[in-house]
Design an enzyme around this catalytic site. Structure first.
Site, PDB file in Angstrom:
ATOM      1  N   HIS A  62       0.767  -1.197   0.109  1.00  0.00           N
ATOM      2  CA  HIS A  62       0.158   0.178  -0.147  1.00  0.00           C
ATOM      3  C   HIS A  62       0.789   1.275   0.036  1.00  0.00           C
ATOM      4  O   HIS A  62       0.306   2.360   0.322  1.00  0.00           O
ATOM      5  CB  HIS A  62      -1.174  -0.006   1.271  1.00  0.00           C
ATOM      6  N   CYS A  79       4.860  20.634  -6.586  1.00  0.00           N
ATOM      7  CA  CYS A  79       5.774  19.759  -7.093  1.00  0.00           C
ATOM      8  C   CYS A  79       7.307  20.608  -7.546  1.00  0.00           C
ATOM      9  O   CYS A  79       7.032  21.441  -8.496  1.00  0.00           O
ATOM     10  CB  CYS A  79       5.586  18.669  -8.165  1.00  0.00           C
ATOM     11  N   SER A 134      -6.857  -9.008   9.266  1.00  0.00           N
ATOM     12  CA  SER A 134      -8.023  -9.732   9.042  1.00  0.00           C
ATOM     13  C   SER A 134      -8.346  -9.960   7.696  1.00  0.00           C
ATOM     14  O   SER A 134      -9.199 -10.778   7.192  1.00  0.00           O
ATOM     15  CB  SER A 134      -9.294  -8.835   9.619  1.00  0.00           C
ATOM     16  N   ASN A 150      -3.904 -13.037  15.042  1.00  0.00           N
ATOM     17  CA  ASN A 150      -4.715 -11.641  15.006  1.00  0.00           C
ATOM     18  C   ASN A 150      -5.578 -11.760  16.066  1.00  0.00           C
ATOM     19  O   ASN A 150      -5.955 -12.757  16.761  1.00  0.00           O
ATOM     20  CB  ASN A 150      -5.490 -11.508  13.767  1.00  0.00           C
ATOM     21  N   LYS A 151      -5.837 -10.509  16.812  1.00  0.00           N
ATOM     22  CA  LYS A 151      -6.940 -10.243  17.770  1.00  0.00           C
ATOM     23  C   LYS A 151      -8.209 -10.759  17.537  1.00  0.00           C
ATOM     24  O   LYS A 151      -8.996 -11.172  18.483  1.00  0.00           O
ATOM     25  CB  LYS A 151      -6.815  -8.917  18.168  1.00  0.00           C
TER      26      LYS A 151
END
Length: 369
Positions: free
Chosen positions: A141, A174, A235, A264-265
């Site tokens: 990402h 930019c 998840s 994972n939780k």
């Protein structure tokens, strides 16, 4: 799927934790996928908490109704006020990322790499904490370490100067586009559009600029036949990542002693029941600490591996017996079917003879008359 709840008493989870550690110890080519859950203890809290970034942005832009997830959706650029919210949010997130530190989980992954076990790390996180440990990471990402132009795609370091501009809700110009514009002005040429900078991350509803490159990397890693898949702190909601994880799991299961682990939780949905062999519910760092203790205990690892092999042997014997029973059943059914077929054939012959005899009898009767 074997479920391990870290909050359960130690005597209940001890053997299972040791078995997972034994698989990690035996692995030679591990694929790891990580999500936000591995960075919380490093100084990046849940965005949705009462003092999280979502509420901070709402306080600065009270007139804008914007859900948390919409701050990561490319559609927000169609609305000026929402765009300002996005830039403010990115500035505050950058402040957290700058002070964040690698966690116990990041160090565990570094140790996997040092021991020659880590084939590749794929992360959904944009905090760039992996860079501090020089991990072989694929950033699915993007990253908050850099900014890029919305027009020419030039990249620059995410400096405090840019951060301050974003905090005001305004994107910086930019430098490359600006320089080109000044040069054209000196030459008396017409001005072109000048791009602005934004964090170098991938939002929902936009193409990944490195999508093809990442796809090729994934194919290359799959061809190397990984023997361990560990998914940490996520998840798994992104469709493209789900597809890759399922493909990786099938590849891992095709190898000898290949195993898949999810930590994972929150529990996974039902679609993952036959994808992961072990589901560990709890904090990722807690699992790492428990696993590291077992990895340092050679006697514990040997005992756990012995249990695993014994269980596999029993399962194999049971499967062989089931297979023998199935073959016997098939043979019995075939014999029954053959017998039934013979009986049907015999019945048809008797009936034919009966018909012939009846015709013959009828013929004799006519002659007698």
């Amino acid at each position: 799927m074997v479920k391990i709840v870290l909050s359960d008493p130690a005597e209940i989870i001890e053997q299972r934790i040791a078995e997972v550690a034994a698989y990690v110890n035996k692995s030679r080519r591990a694929l790891v996928v990580t999500g936000a859950g591995i960075s919380c203890s490093g100084g990046i809290p849940d965005f949705r908490s009462s003092d999280g970034l979502y509420n901070l942005v709402k306080a600065r832009h009270p007139g804008v109704v914007l859900k948390g997830a919409e701050l990561f959706d490319a559609m927000l650029f169609k609305d000026t006020n929402r765009t300002k919210c996005f830039y403010t949010f990115m500035a505050e997130l950058k402040a957290l990322v700058t002070t964040a530190k690698p966690t116990a989980t990041h160090r565990f992954l570094r140790d996997l790499q040092a021991n020659g076990k880590l084939l590749r790390l794929y992360t959904q996180n944009i905090d760039d904490l992996e860079a501090e440990l020089d991990l072989p990471v694929v950033q699915l990402h993007g990253t908050m370490a850099t900014v890029k132009c919305t027009l020419c795609t030039s990249q620059y370091a995410f400096t405090p100067e840019y951060q301050n501009a974003f905090r005001q809700g305004e994107p910086p110009v930019c430098p490359k586009c600006e320089a080109v514009g000044e040069e054209r002005s000196l030459l008396g040429k017409r001005q072109l559009a000048i791009g602005t900078l934004r964090p170098d991350i991938v939002l929902y509803n936009e193409e990944h600029p490195n999508g093809e490159k990442i796809g090729l990397q994934q194919c290359s890693d799959i061809r190397k036949r990984p023997d361990l898949l560990i998914v940490l702190g996520t998840s798994l909601k992104i469709p493209a990542l789900k597809k890759f994880v399922k493909l990786a799991a099938r590849t891992v299961h095709s190898t000898k002693n290949g195993i898949t682990i999810l930590v994972n939780k929150t529990p996974p949905t039902k679609e993952w029941e036959h994808v992961f062999d072990y589901q560990v519910m709890g904090d990722v760092d807690d699992w790492v600490r428990l696993t590291e203790v077992r990895l340092d205990d050679k006697q514990c690892l040997a005992a756990a591996w012995s249990r695993i092999q014994q269980r596999k042997s029993r399962q194999s014997t049971s499967e062989d017996e089931d297979e023998k029973e199935n073959r016997s059943t098939i043979i019995r059914l075939k014999k029954t079917a053959a017998t039934t077929a013979k009986r049907k054939t015999a019945g048809q012959t008797t009936l034919d003879n009966y018909r012939i005899s009846k015709r013959a009898l009828s013929s004799k009767t006519k002659k007698a008359k």
